[in-house]
Design a protein around this motif. Sequence first.
Motif, mmCIF file in Angstrom:
data_model
loop_
_atom_site.group_PDB
_atom_site.id
_atom_site.type_symbol
_atom_site.label_atom_id
_atom_site.label_comp_id
_atom_site.label_asym_id
_atom_site.label_seq_id
_atom_site.Cartn_x
_atom_site.Cartn_y
_atom_site.Cartn_z
ATOM 1 N N VAL A 116 -8.314 -16.137 8.073
ATOM 2 C CA VAL A 116 -7.807 -16.456 6.729
ATOM 3 C C VAL A 116 -7.540 -15.178 5.940
ATOM 4 O O VAL A 116 -6.538 -15.066 5.229
ATOM 5 C CB VAL A 116 -8.807 -17.357 5.979
ATOM 6 C CG1 VAL A 116 -8.372 -17.575 4.531
ATOM 7 C CG2 VAL A 116 -8.935 -18.709 6.692
ATOM 8 N N ALA A 117 -8.421 -14.201 6.068
ATOM 9 C CA ALA A 117 -8.211 -12.924 5.380
ATOM 10 C C ALA A 117 -6.924 -12.254 5.862
ATOM 11 O O ALA A 117 -6.203 -11.634 5.076
ATOM 12 C CB ALA A 117 -9.402 -11.996 5.617
ATOM 13 N N ALA A 118 -6.617 -12.398 7.152
ATOM 14 C CA ALA A 118 -5.373 -11.825 7.679
ATOM 15 C C ALA A 118 -4.159 -12.482 7.040
ATOM 16 O O ALA A 118 -3.180 -11.805 6.685
ATOM 17 C CB ALA A 118 -5.329 -11.994 9.199
ATOM 18 N N PHE A 119 -4.189 -13.816 6.887
ATOM 19 C CA PHE A 119 -3.091 -14.509 6.207
ATOM 20 C C PHE A 119 -2.907 -13.955 4.799
ATOM 21 O O PHE A 119 -1.771 -13.739 4.338
ATOM 22 C CB PHE A 119 -3.381 -16.015 6.113
ATOM 23 C CG PHE A 119 -3.346 -16.743 7.432
ATOM 24 C CD1 PHE A 119 -2.578 -16.284 8.487
ATOM 25 C CD2 PHE A 119 -4.069 -17.911 7.606
ATOM 26 C CE1 PHE A 119 -2.538 -16.956 9.692
ATOM 27 C CE2 PHE A 119 -4.032 -18.597 8.805
ATOM 28 C CZ PHE A 119 -3.269 -18.120 9.861
ATOM 29 N N LEU A 120 -4.011 -13.730 4.109
ATOM 30 C CA LEU A 120 -3.951 -13.263 2.727
ATOM 31 C C LEU A 120 -3.434 -11.823 2.639
ATOM 32 O O LEU A 120 -2.701 -11.484 1.707
ATOM 33 C CB LEU A 120 -5.332 -13.377 2.087
ATOM 34 C CG LEU A 120 -5.826 -14.810 1.866
ATOM 35 C CD1 LEU A 120 -7.317 -14.823 1.541
ATOM 36 C CD2 LEU A 120 -5.030 -15.487 0.754
ATOM 37 N N VAL A 121 -3.810 -10.991 3.598
ATOM 38 C CA VAL A 121 -3.297 -9.616 3.622
ATOM 39 C C VAL A 121 -1.782 -9.627 3.791
ATOM 40 O O VAL A 121 -1.048 -8.897 3.102
ATOM 41 C CB VAL A 121 -3.960 -8.806 4.754
ATOM 42 C CG1 VAL A 121 -3.222 -7.480 4.969
ATOM 43 C CG2 VAL A 121 -5.421 -8.545 4.435
ATOM 44 N N VAL A 122 -1.307 -10.453 4.709
ATOM 45 C CA VAL A 122 0.140 -10.558 4.923
ATOM 46 C C VAL A 122 0.833 -11.028 3.652
ATOM 47 O O VAL A 122 1.882 -10.501 3.264
ATOM 48 C CB VAL A 122 0.444 -11.510 6.096
ATOM 49 C CG1 VAL A 122 1.947 -11.772 6.202
ATOM 50 C CG2 VAL A 122 -0.067 -10.907 7.401
ATOM 51 N N GLY A 123 0.249 -12.012 2.982
ATOM 52 C CA GLY A 123 0.833 -12.487 1.733
ATOM 53 C C GLY A 123 0.871 -11.408 0.667
ATOM 54 O O GLY A 123 1.877 -11.238 -0.035
ATOM 55 N N ALA A 124 -0.206 -10.650 0.539
ATOM 56 C CA ALA A 124 -0.286 -9.615 -0.490
ATOM 57 C C ALA A 124 0.762 -8.527 -0.288
ATOM 58 O O ALA A 124 1.243 -7.929 -1.256
ATOM 59 C CB ALA A 124 -1.687 -8.999 -0.492
ATOM 60 N N VAL A 125 1.126 -8.246 0.973
ATOM 61 C CA VAL A 125 2.094 -7.196 1.261
ATOM 62 C C VAL A 125 3.525 -7.723 1.310
ATOM 63 O O VAL A 125 4.460 -7.110 0.782
ATOM 64 C CB VAL A 125 1.751 -6.492 2.597
ATOM 65 C CG1 VAL A 125 2.824 -5.467 2.962
ATOM 66 C CG2 VAL A 125 0.390 -5.823 2.515
ATOM 67 N N MET A 126 3.707 -8.886 1.938
ATOM 68 C CA MET A 126 5.059 -9.388 2.171
ATOM 69 C C MET A 126 5.680 -10.040 0.936
ATOM 70 O O MET A 126 6.908 -10.074 0.814
ATOM 71 C CB MET A 126 5.052 -10.387 3.324
ATOM 72 C CG MET A 126 4.529 -9.833 4.644
ATOM 73 S SD MET A 126 5.420 -8.390 5.258
ATOM 74 C CE MET A 126 6.848 -9.159 6.031
ATOM 75 N N LEU A 127 4.876 -10.555 0.030
ATOM 76 C CA LEU A 127 5.437 -11.171 -1.177
ATOM 77 C C LEU A 127 6.200 -10.166 -2.043
ATOM 78 O O LEU A 127 7.343 -10.431 -2.436
ATOM 79 C CB LEU A 127 4.322 -11.846 -1.986
ATOM 80 C CG LEU A 127 3.881 -13.223 -1.474
ATOM 81 C CD1 LEU A 127 2.596 -13.658 -2.169
ATOM 82 C CD2 LEU A 127 4.978 -14.259 -1.671
ATOM 83 N N PRO A 128 5.615 -9.004 -2.363
ATOM 84 C CA PRO A 128 6.405 -8.016 -3.120
ATOM 85 C C PRO A 128 7.648 -7.563 -2.354
ATOM 86 O O PRO A 128 8.705 -7.335 -2.964
ATOM 87 C CB PRO A 128 5.420 -6.858 -3.321
ATOM 88 C CG PRO A 128 4.071 -7.471 -3.193
ATOM 89 C CD PRO A 128 4.226 -8.555 -2.176
ATOM 90 N N ALA A 129 7.525 -7.435 -1.026
ATOM 91 C CA ALA A 129 8.691 -7.044 -0.225
ATOM 92 C C ALA A 129 9.777 -8.117 -0.303
ATOM 93 O O ALA A 129 10.967 -7.810 -0.406
ATOM 94 C CB ALA A 129 8.270 -6.826 1.228
ATOM 95 N N GLY A 130 9.363 -9.366 -0.255
ATOM 96 C CA GLY A 130 10.331 -10.456 -0.362
ATOM 97 C C GLY A 130 11.032 -10.469 -1.707
ATOM 98 O O GLY A 130 12.248 -10.713 -1.788
ATOM 99 N N TRP A 131 10.286 -10.206 -2.755
ATOM 100 C CA TRP A 131 10.892 -10.155 -4.080
ATOM 101 C C TRP A 131 11.915 -9.019 -4.174
ATOM 102 O O TRP A 131 12.994 -9.175 -4.748
ATOM 103 C CB TRP A 131 9.802 -9.984 -5.137
ATOM 104 C CG TRP A 131 10.330 -9.728 -6.521
ATOM 105 C CD1 TRP A 131 10.106 -8.640 -7.293
ATOM 106 C CD2 TRP A 131 11.191 -10.578 -7.284
ATOM 107 N NE1 TRP A 131 10.763 -8.753 -8.497
ATOM 108 C CE2 TRP A 131 11.431 -9.939 -8.512
ATOM 109 C CE3 TRP A 131 11.769 -11.812 -7.047
ATOM 110 C CZ2 TRP A 131 12.234 -10.501 -9.497
ATOM 111 C CZ3 TRP A 131 12.574 -12.375 -8.038
ATOM 112 C CH2 TRP A 131 12.789 -11.717 -9.238
ATOM 113 N N LEU A 132 11.580 -7.889 -3.561
ATOM 114 C CA LEU A 132 12.512 -6.763 -3.568
ATOM 115 C C LEU A 132 13.782 -7.110 -2.795
ATOM 116 O O LEU A 132 14.886 -6.754 -3.219
ATOM 117 C CB LEU A 132 11.831 -5.533 -2.952
ATOM 118 C CG LEU A 132 12.598 -4.216 -3.014
ATOM 119 C CD1 LEU A 132 12.911 -3.844 -4.460
ATOM 120 C CD2 LEU A 132 11.787 -3.103 -2.344
ATOM 121 N N ILE A 133 13.635 -7.818 -1.679
ATOM 122 C CA ILE A 133 14.808 -8.239 -0.913
ATOM 123 C C ILE A 133 15.662 -9.209 -1.716
ATOM 124 O O ILE A 133 16.896 -9.136 -1.708
ATOM 125 C CB ILE A 133 14.372 -8.879 0.423
ATOM 126 C CG1 ILE A 133 13.832 -7.798 1.364
ATOM 127 C CG2 ILE A 133 15.537 -9.618 1.084
ATOM 128 C CD1 ILE A 133 13.269 -8.336 2.660
#
Length: 303
Positions: free
Chosen positions: A199-216
Motif C-alpha cells: 500500500v505504501a508503494a501505491f501511495l509513493v507512486v501517487g505522490a510522484v506521478m500526480l504532479p507529473a500528470g498535472w504538468l503533462i
Amino acid sequence: MSYQQFRVSGRSSKRPHREREAGAGSGVLFTLATAASFLGIAATYYFFVRTTAGQFIDESALVEATELSGSAGRASTEFLDLLPMLSLAIAAVVVLFVTVARRRWRAAGIAVLACVAANLATQLLKFVIPDRPNRGVQTLDFNSLPSGHTTLAASAAAAVFLMVSPRWRPLVGFLGSTFAVATGVSTLINQWHRPADVVAAFLVVGAVMLPAGWLILRTGSSWNVWDGYGEHWAASRLWVWLSVASLLAGVVVAAYSLAQILPGLSQDSTVDYFWAGTAFIVVAGYAAALGGTWLFGRAARRI
C-alpha cells in the motif's frame, strides 16, 4: 452584431471558462490528492510499523501467506522474477509508440522521469525510514516499506496512463491497477512483503506521478481533451464499474476477515489476516485507479 463578430465573441467567452475549469479548479484537486498521498504514506508507516496492533496485523498476514505455498507460491515467484522486465517492456513499448506516433516528446520525458523518481523515492525511503521498533511482535526488525516490486509495476502502469489519450485512460486505469494489485498480492504470497509495504508503494507512486500528470496536462492540452464516457470503447463506463466491483469485493472480504479477528486481535486465525491484508491491497489499488481516472477525466473533459 454580425455573424463573424458573434463567432469571435463566442470563442473568446468559452475559452477562459475552459481554462478556469481545467486550470485552477483541477490544480487544487491535484494538490489535495498529492498531499493525501504523502499523508497516507505517513499514516501507513505509523500504524503498521510503529504500533503493536499494526505490526501484529501486518506480520500475521505475512505468516499466514505460507498457507498458500505450493502452486500459488511457485506461480507468484515466476511472475515476480519476470516482473522487472515485463513492467519495463510494457511501459517502454507503449510510451515509445505513443511518443513517436503522436509526437508527445515532452509528455514522454515527464512520464519517464516521474517513473524513475518514484522508484528512486521507494529505495530512498527504505534507507531513511528507521528499522521496525520492538513492540513484542515476533518479526524481522529491518524496514521493508515500501515494496520495490510494487512500485515498479505501479509506476510503469502510471506512466502508460499519463501518456495515452484521455479516451484510453478508463481502460488503462483498470488494467494498470489490476497489474499493480496482482504484483502486490504476489509479493505477499511469496512472503517478500507485508500488505502495508504494498500500500505504501501505491501511495509513493501517487505522490510522484500526480504532479507529473498535472504538468503533462498543462503542457499537452491540445490532446488532453475528451468528450466523456462512451466516445470510444476504451472510454466505456464498464472499466470504471469493474474497478468499483473489485473495490467493493475487497471491502467485503476485509470486513468479513476483520470481523473474525477483531476486537482483541485473535491469535487463532489461520487465513483471516492474510485475506484481510490481500483485501487491503485490492482496495488501495482500485481506489487509486478510480481516483486517478476521475481526476484526470475531470481535468481533460471538454466543455
